[in-house]
Design an enzyme around this catalytic site. Structure first.
Site, PDB file in Angstrom:
ATOM      1  N   GLY A 128      -2.208   4.082  -4.568  1.00  0.00           N
ATOM      2  CA  GLY A 128      -2.045   2.834  -5.304  1.00  0.00           C
ATOM      3  C   GLY A 128      -0.952   2.848  -6.344  1.00  0.00           C
ATOM      4  CG  MET A 175      -0.200   0.142   2.550  1.00  0.00           C
ATOM      5  SD  MET A 175      -1.352   0.483   3.906  1.00  0.00           S
ATOM      6  CE  MET A 175      -1.918   2.127   3.456  1.00  0.00           C
ATOM      7  CB  CYS A 176       1.570   4.038  -1.690  1.00  0.00           C
ATOM      8  SG  CYS A 176       0.518   4.068  -3.166  1.00  0.00           S
ATOM      9  N   GLY A 177      -0.390   5.761  -0.753  1.00  0.00           N
ATOM     10  CA  GLY A 177      -1.450   6.716  -0.488  1.00  0.00           C
ATOM     11  C   GLY A 177      -2.650   6.552  -1.387  1.00  0.00           C
TER      12      GLY A 177
END
Length: 452
Positions: free
Chosen positions: A412, A408-410
């Protein structure tokens, strides 16, 4: 000259601003312009201006300067620090030197810190200071990082940065501040929408400029430094020697599937610039996902090898010229071309593809790998999430535990880049979260954790 028109030319992806100055006589000056001259050339054409001067405040680490290109193709006079020892034709300036721009004057101010040879340029109308191009010295709400030269010189340059900011603060309060680095720049500009300021505003609001003691300034500046793309370590020297002059615009040649497969076998790398959902549905095994968006250049320079030919896979609606320019302006000139027909041509030729699972915020199960920058992670992350910055992943993929794993990130995009790197390293049963930590918290009703 009663008014001076200074036009900011913002590169949202790199977080930088170049400037076009109308000199009032049909000529213009550009400051800190990149090799991608499309914006500055268009701005000059709209105003009927010829670019007579190109000023560089320092040896840029995050983009190739366009000054030499302008000199070679338009006869533009390049203004830059004599201490930079550039190996192409330029006017070498030292502290206090002035250049007559034809009514306006440009005064060089020695402001080392971000780099050793850094100059700021004070623009004067007669004896009236109009504004100062501060490059990587005084920024809006901050000052640029001092760790790009070498670890051994970082603190000494931070102390030089302190002195440079104090010098700039002596200018009149109404003098405009035109920095190069702004929000989104890995050269250490804080988040925010303002890209220009005034001396008075910075004296009253800039936390670093308000620090009276040098040791406190140094501690605050060095404590704010995050990671930066490895390509930063190459471009300063290229800009000193002078980037190669382009005889034509960069372009992506068409390559058929058989040629691409043969080149991959010989060491070329495939960069897939399609949106996350398209890459997830089907992609060439081993492809690196870097979706085309404003920050494409930064992540290309962080994740893609610079010493191998790059082959692009793009969607039919994506601008091939934009891809080529974003790569070229950060020194990625070995663009072998693009896969003609994209992923459909690859599958039509009978070559294999793979896919990556996407999960929503309410579908997260098992281990989570958060690949955001450290300050982002510390501000709020899923409980028990593992953390490894995306930029570190190419060298540390073997530290990531086995599957199943949700990356995950902020939003995708970065997470899909991480997943593609993990796939290259042999990881399987990966999923990418389509969203960020706040989406997860909303969907599950659970709280995020803070800190590292």
């Amino acid at each position: 000259m009663n008014t001076v028109e200074v036009v900011p030319l913002v590169d949202e992806g790199l977080g930088n601003s170049a400037y076009l100055v109308d000199l009032g006589d049909g000529r213009a000056m550009v400051v800190d312009v990149s090799l991608d001259l499309r914006a500055s050339s268009a701005a000059a054409r709209r105003r009927g201006l010829t670019v007579a001067f190109a000023a560089d405040t320092h040896l840029h680490a995050d983009f190739l300067s366009g000054a030499r290109q302008l000199s070679a193709t338009e006869g533009t006079r390049v203004l830059a620090s004599a201490a930079g020892h550039r190996e192409f034709t330029h006017s070498g300036l030292r502290d206090g030197d002035e250049v007559d721009l034809g009514g306006l004057r440009l005064r060089a101010l020695g402001t080392p810190g971000h780099t050793q040879e850094h100059l700021s340029f004070l623009l004067l109308d007669g004896d009236r200071p109009v504004g100062v191009f501060t490059g990587g010295s005084l920024l809006v709400g901050s000052a640029a990082r001092t760790d790009l030269v070498s670890p051994e010189q970082t603190e000494a340059l931070a102390r030089a940065q302190y002195a440079s900011l104090r010098r700039l603060a002596e200018l009149p309060d109404d003098v405009a501040v035109w920095p190069t680095h702004g929000a989104g720049s890995f050269c250490s500009a804080p988040p925010g929408t303002e890209r220009v300021s005034t001396i008075g505003r910075e004296k009253s609001t800039n936390p670093l400029l308000q620090r009276e003691d040098e040791d406190g300034f140094v501690a605050a500046l060095l404590g704010s430094l995050g990671t930066y793309p490895p390509y930063f370590r190459r471009l300063g020297e290229i800009n000193r020697r002078g980037p190669a002059v382009l005889n034509e615009d960069p372009a992506l040649a068409g390559l058929d599937a058989a040629t691409v497969r043969a080149m991959l076998a010989e060491g070329a790398r495939l960069v897939d610039v399609r949106p996350v959902t398209e890459f997830a549905g089907a992609h060439v095994p081993g492809a690196l996902s870097i979706p085309l968006r404003p920050v494409f250049a930064s992540w290309l320079g962080w994740l893609a090898p610079h010493d191998r030919p790059l082959i692009i896979v793009r969607g039919s609606g994506q601008d091939r010229a934009e891809i080529a320019w974003q790569a070229t302006k950060i020194g990625y000139t070995d663009l072998a071309g693009e896969l003609t027909g994209g992923i459909d041509a690859w599958t039509a030729a009978g070559h294999p593809t793979t896919s990556t699972r996407l999960v929503g915020p309410d579908q997260v199960d098992g281990r989570v790998l958060d690949i955001r920058q450290t300050p982002e992670f510390a501000a709020g992350h899923l409980p028990a999430a593992l953390h490894l910055e995306l930029g570190d992943l190419p060298d540390r993929a073997d530290e990531v535990p086995g599957e199943p794993l949700v990356v995950m990130c902020g939003h995708g995009e970065r997470a899909m880049g991480a997943a593609s790197l993990l796939e290259q390293a042999g990881h399987r049963d990966l999923a990418v979260l389509t969203g960020g930590p706040e989406d997860w918290a909303t969907a599950t009703g659970r709280n995020l954790e803070t800190g590292q």
